[in-house]
Design a protein around this motif. Structure first.
Motif, PDB file in Angstrom:
ATOM      1  N   THR A 228      64.966 -23.483  53.652  1.00 16.41           N
ATOM      2  CA  THR A 228      66.161 -23.553  54.491  1.00 16.41           C
ATOM      3  C   THR A 228      65.920 -24.493  55.670  1.00 16.41           C
ATOM      4  O   THR A 228      64.828 -24.516  56.245  1.00 16.41           O
ATOM      5  N   LYS A 229      66.930 -25.274  56.009  1.00 16.47           N
ATOM      6  CA  LYS A 229      66.834 -26.140  57.179  1.00 16.47           C
ATOM      7  C   LYS A 229      66.860 -25.280  58.437  1.00 16.47           C
ATOM      8  O   LYS A 229      67.856 -24.617  58.733  1.00 16.47           O
ATOM      9  N   THR A 230      65.765 -25.259  59.175  1.00 20.13           N
ATOM     10  CA  THR A 230      65.628 -24.453  60.392  1.00 20.13           C
ATOM     11  C   THR A 230      65.089 -25.335  61.515  1.00 20.13           C
ATOM     12  O   THR A 230      64.734 -26.499  61.283  1.00 20.13           O
ATOM     13  N   PRO A 231      65.000 -24.810  62.748  1.00 21.14           N
ATOM     14  CA  PRO A 231      64.435 -25.590  63.855  1.00 21.14           C
ATOM     15  C   PRO A 231      62.979 -25.994  63.647  1.00 21.14           C
ATOM     16  O   PRO A 231      62.460 -26.825  64.399  1.00 21.14           O
ATOM     17  N   LEU A 232      62.306 -25.442  62.641  1.00 21.91           N
ATOM     18  CA  LEU A 232      60.910 -25.792  62.373  1.00 21.91           C
ATOM     19  C   LEU A 232      60.744 -26.686  61.145  1.00 21.91           C
ATOM     20  O   LEU A 232      59.626 -27.091  60.823  1.00 21.91           O
ATOM     21  N   LYS A 233      61.821 -27.000  60.455  1.00 25.96           N
ATOM     22  CA  LYS A 233      61.744 -27.790  59.224  1.00 25.96           C
ATOM     23  C   LYS A 233      61.767 -29.273  59.542  1.00 25.96           C
ATOM     24  O   LYS A 233      62.614 -29.759  60.292  1.00 25.96           O
ATOM     25  N   GLY A 234      60.815 -30.013  58.995  1.00 20.39           N
ATOM     26  CA  GLY A 234      60.725 -31.443  59.230  1.00 20.39           C
ATOM     27  C   GLY A 234      61.756 -32.231  58.448  1.00 20.39           C
ATOM     28  O   GLY A 234      62.357 -31.735  57.497  1.00 20.39           O
ATOM     29  N   LEU A 303      67.497 -11.269  73.754  1.00 19.48           N
ATOM     30  CA  LEU A 303      66.477 -11.562  72.745  1.00 19.48           C
ATOM     31  C   LEU A 303      66.171 -10.361  71.868  1.00 19.48           C
ATOM     32  O   LEU A 303      65.462 -10.483  70.870  1.00 19.48           O
ATOM     33  N   LEU A 304      66.682  -9.181  72.246  1.00 23.29           N
ATOM     34  CA  LEU A 304      66.477  -7.998  71.416  1.00 23.29           C
ATOM     35  C   LEU A 304      67.418  -7.974  70.226  1.00 23.29           C
ATOM     36  O   LEU A 304      67.254  -7.172  69.314  1.00 23.29           O
ATOM     37  N   THR A 305      68.416  -8.824  70.257  1.00 21.05           N
ATOM     38  CA  THR A 305      69.370  -8.932  69.152  1.00 21.05           C
ATOM     39  C   THR A 305      68.976 -10.080  68.234  1.00 21.05           C
ATOM     40  O   THR A 305      68.557 -11.132  68.709  1.00 21.05           O
ATOM     41  N   SER A 306      69.105  -9.884  66.942  1.00 19.59           N
ATOM     42  CA  SER A 306      68.745 -10.945  65.994  1.00 19.59           C
ATOM     43  C   SER A 306      69.879 -11.957  65.854  1.00 19.59           C
ATOM     44  O   SER A 306      71.029 -11.597  65.623  1.00 19.59           O
ATOM     45  N   TYR A 307      69.520 -13.202  66.025  1.00 20.94           N
ATOM     46  CA  TYR A 307      70.459 -14.304  65.819  1.00 20.94           C
ATOM     47  C   TYR A 307      70.045 -15.156  64.619  1.00 20.94           C
ATOM     48  O   TYR A 307      70.571 -16.236  64.410  1.00 20.94           O
ATOM     49  N   LEU A 308      69.095 -14.626  63.857  1.00 20.54           N
ATOM     50  CA  LEU A 308      68.581 -15.362  62.704  1.00 20.54           C
ATOM     51  C   LEU A 308      69.572 -15.288  61.547  1.00 20.54           C
ATOM     52  O   LEU A 308      70.129 -14.219  61.259  1.00 20.54           O
ATOM     53  N   PRO A 309      69.808 -16.382  60.845  1.00 17.70           N
ATOM     54  CA  PRO A 309      70.676 -16.350  59.659  1.00 17.70           C
ATOM     55  C   PRO A 309      70.055 -15.481  58.564  1.00 17.70           C
ATOM     56  O   PRO A 309      68.832 -15.318  58.498  1.00 17.70           O
ATOM     57  N   ASP A 310      70.881 -14.931  57.733  1.00 19.99           N
ATOM     58  CA  ASP A 310      70.388 -14.134  56.602  1.00 19.99           C
ATOM     59  C   ASP A 310      69.836 -15.051  55.504  1.00 19.99           C
ATOM     60  O   ASP A 310      70.303 -16.169  55.316  1.00 19.99           O
ATOM     61  N   GLY A 311      68.850 -14.532  54.788  1.00 17.49           N
ATOM     62  CA  GLY A 311      68.350 -15.226  53.599  1.00 17.49           C
ATOM     63  C   GLY A 311      67.608 -16.520  53.872  1.00 17.49           C
ATOM     64  O   GLY A 311      67.686 -17.464  53.068  1.00 17.49           O
ATOM     65  N   ILE A 312      66.879 -16.596  54.994  1.00 18.08           N
ATOM     66  CA  ILE A 312      66.099 -17.801  55.279  1.00 18.08           C
ATOM     67  C   ILE A 312      64.954 -17.920  54.273  1.00 18.08           C
ATOM     68  O   ILE A 312      64.178 -16.978  54.087  1.00 18.08           O
ATOM     69  N   ARG A 313      64.875 -19.064  53.603  1.00 16.59           N
ATOM     70  CA  ARG A 313      63.704 -19.348  52.762  1.00 16.59           C
ATOM     71  C   ARG A 313      62.731 -20.144  53.614  1.00 16.59           C
ATOM     72  O   ARG A 313      62.980 -21.284  53.985  1.00 16.59           O
ATOM     73  N   PHE A 314      61.604 -19.516  53.925  1.00 17.99           N
ATOM     74  CA  PHE A 314      60.619 -20.122  54.821  1.00 17.99           C
ATOM     75  C   PHE A 314      59.249 -19.905  54.196  1.00 17.99           C
ATOM     76  O   PHE A 314      58.760 -18.781  54.108  1.00 17.99           O
ATOM     77  N   ARG A 315      58.633 -20.985  53.745  1.00 17.88           N
ATOM     78  CA  ARG A 315      57.350 -20.863  53.043  1.00 17.88           C
ATOM     79  C   ARG A 315      56.263 -21.679  53.724  1.00 17.88           C
ATOM     80  O   ARG A 315      56.526 -22.696  54.369  1.00 17.88           O
ATOM     81  N   ALA A 316      55.044 -21.201  53.563  1.00 19.39           N
ATOM     82  CA  ALA A 316      53.885 -21.880  54.156  1.00 19.39           C
ATOM     83  C   ALA A 316      52.866 -22.180  53.064  1.00 19.39           C
ATOM     84  O   ALA A 316      52.548 -21.315  52.241  1.00 19.39           O
ATOM     85  N   GLY A 317      52.371 -23.404  53.051  1.00 19.15           N
ATOM     86  CA  GLY A 317      51.248 -23.728  52.186  1.00 19.15           C
ATOM     87  C   GLY A 317      49.974 -23.183  52.809  1.00 19.15           C
ATOM     88  O   GLY A 317      49.791 -23.246  54.023  1.00 19.15           O
ATOM     89  N   CYS A 318      49.116 -22.613  52.005  1.00 17.80           N
ATOM     90  CA  CYS A 318      47.877 -22.006  52.508  1.00 17.80           C
ATOM     91  C   CYS A 318      46.704 -22.499  51.676  1.00 17.80           C
ATOM     92  O   CYS A 318      46.738 -22.436  50.445  1.00 17.80           O
ATOM     93  N   THR A 319      45.679 -23.018  52.337  1.00 19.46           N
ATOM     94  CA  THR A 319      44.513 -23.530  51.620  1.00 19.46           C
ATOM     95  C   THR A 319      43.682 -22.384  51.056  1.00 19.46           C
ATOM     96  O   THR A 319      43.561 -21.326  51.673  1.00 19.46           O
TER      97      THR A 319
END
Length: 496
Positions: A228-234, A303-319
């Motif tokens: 998902t395109k997020t503030p951390l996606k390049g 900040l105690l309330t969630s403003y995150l969209p539902d169903g975020i696909r966020f994956r990390a590559g791990c060595t």
């Protein structure tokens, strides 16, 4: 720089060639060109003459640091090394930088990420910055193309170059070498043969199923499956942008306390902290974005309330280390041809689906990370990914292998890595080391997260594209806060 009993080069061996490993071929490809950059903080000023003298006497003993790439990038060619070409001591106006030593180091390292290594000579250099920062009197920056070594190989080199500060006559040590566990769980050892057979069949079927699913998902990621395109996606150009690096130190003892209380591994705890921190950071980003759209101001408690969209696909590559032995051997042993813990790039990667959600109970992040890691440990995806890269190299060539590797990086969001470092404080020729902060650049992602243990502490290093993530220090803040919160909850519940 004493680096063990490496093989000496003589006149007859001048120009000897050795093929690169499959992952080394990928890393040195001009289409990727991934480089490691390691900041080492020292408790004293660095004497450049000591560094140069050590290199002159010992660098030729290590074939990777005294070899250059062939024109096609397929082989290492031994060559003469002029160490003065590889050690840079920039002029520093101490009055001008005044109290902004860390900013000077950060800016310097960022500029290095835009300066390619000279391929006409061995692919490494060392930069000596005698600048006082918040946690060091001076900083040494080591840079090398990732084709030379992976994280485990580099730490073995650090151990061979240094001595214990408490006992200068003794070489440094790291976590003792252990074998990979291949037997059934302890609880089944005394059960009957029938139960053990049932467990073995079930475990084998689960292993096959997990492997099939993971390989299919890896193939889909290479071809079309994007996060998902997020503030951390390049974006598409992120690999060519300059990088900035931030580091923060947390307590290894606190991590071990949580590990024991939750019956998990250190990697599980670190992944749980990562999920919690990234969830908090991204929640703030979405909150700020929404408030800006509405021209509203931030309110206390928002900040105690969630403003995150539902169903975020966020994956990390791990060595994943592919060596049959995990832990560390001496550098001399790693340089032996048939060593089970060989020097080089003997690792692969897995894809971890991270849970990005605002949890009311911080221990949920730990439970989820434990489940993710348990699932991934029971799969052969890492070994098969390495096998596929090797096949593509042999059949289609280095360019195709690099393209496949880079495409999977483009479609996931970040990468995480954990490397065990020295267990005690170490010194390099009378220079005590304060911290070790490794990272890399050349990846097609806007962020990389590295964890490195050293002398009872863990250094978190975050490398980012500042045009996408301008405030990565806040992610470090979130990681510190997540660790404190998890420990506090465990104490409150009487689990520590």
């Amino acid at each position: 720089m004493h680096i063990g009993n490496g093989r000496m080069k003589n006149k007859e061996e001048e120009g000897e060639e050795e093929p690169l490993s499959p992952m080394a071929r990928v890393f040195q490809s001009p289409d990727i060109d991934i480089c490691a950059i390691i900041n080492i903080g020292f408790k004293t000023k660095i004497n450049p003459d000591v560094v140069l003298d050590a290199l002159r006497h010992n660098v030729y003993k290590h074939p990777r640091f005294s070899s250059k790439l062939s024109e096609n990038g397929a082989k290492w060619i031994e060559t003469e090394v002029n160490v003065e070409d590889h050690v840079i001591v920039p002029y520093v106006d101490l009055e001008e930088i005044c109290e902004s030593g860390q900013s000077f180091v950060d800016d310097y390292c960022s500029r290095l990420t835009m300066t390619p290594l000279d391929r006409s000579r061995p692919l490494w250099d060392i930069h000596i910055l005698n600048v006082k920062t918040s946690d060091a009197e001076a900083v040494g920056v080591i840079r090398f193309n990732q084709a030379l070594a992976d994280g485990m190989s580099f730490i073995s080199l650090v151990l061979a170059c240094t001595h214990k500060t408490s006992n200068p006559s003794m070489l440094s040590t790291a976590t003792p070498l252990v074998k990979r566990r291949t037997t059934a769980p302890h609880s089944l050892e005394k059960t009957g043969w029938f139960l053990r057979a049932i467990f073995t069949i079930g475990s084998t079927m689960r292993l096959i199923w997990n492997t099939i699913v993971d390989v299919l998902l890896l193939g889909a990621t290479v071809l079309f499956l994007k996060d998902t395109k997020t503030p951390l996606k390049g974006n598409a150009n992120v690999r060519r942008n300059p990088r900035r690096f931030y580091h923060r130190t947390i307590s290894l003892d606190d991590i071990k306390l949580i590990k024991n209380a939750m019956n998990m591994t250190i990697n599980d705890v670190l992944l749980g902290i990562t999920q919690a921190a990234l969830s908090s950071y991204m929640n703030r980003q979405y909150l700020v974005s929404q408030k800006q759209d509405k021209n509203d101001e931030l309110e206390d408690g928002s900040l105690l309330t969630s403003y995150l969209p539902d169903g975020i696909r966020f994956r990390a590559g791990c060595t994943v280390n592919l060596r049959s032995d995990i832990g560390f051997k001496s550098l001399a042993e790693m340089m032996v041809k048939d060593s089970k813990c060989r020097w080089g790039n003997y690792f692969s990667f897995i894809i971890l689906p991270l849970s990005i959600a605002l949890e009311t109970d911080p221990l949920v992040y730990l439970e989820k990370s434990k489940a993710i890691m348990a699932r991934k440990k029971h799969s052969y995806q890492a070994a098969l990914a390495y096998f596929f890269i090797n096949i593509i190299l042999k059949v289609l060539g280095a360019k195709a292998a690099s393209l496949a590797f880079n495409q999977h990086l483009k479609n996931i969001t970040t990468c995480v890595s954990n490397v065990m470092g020295p267990t005690e404080e170490i010194s390099f020729h009378g220079h005590p080391i304060a911290y070790i902060s490794p990272s890399s650049y050349g990846h097609s992602q806007a962020s990389l997260i590295h964890y490195t243990s050293y002398a009872g502490e863990v250094t978190i290093t975050i490398g980012v594209d500042p045009t996408i993530i301008p405030d990565a220090h806040k992610i470090c803040d979130d990681m510190e806060e997540s660790l404190k919160t998890m420990k506090a909850v465990l104490l409150e519940r009487g689990l520590l």
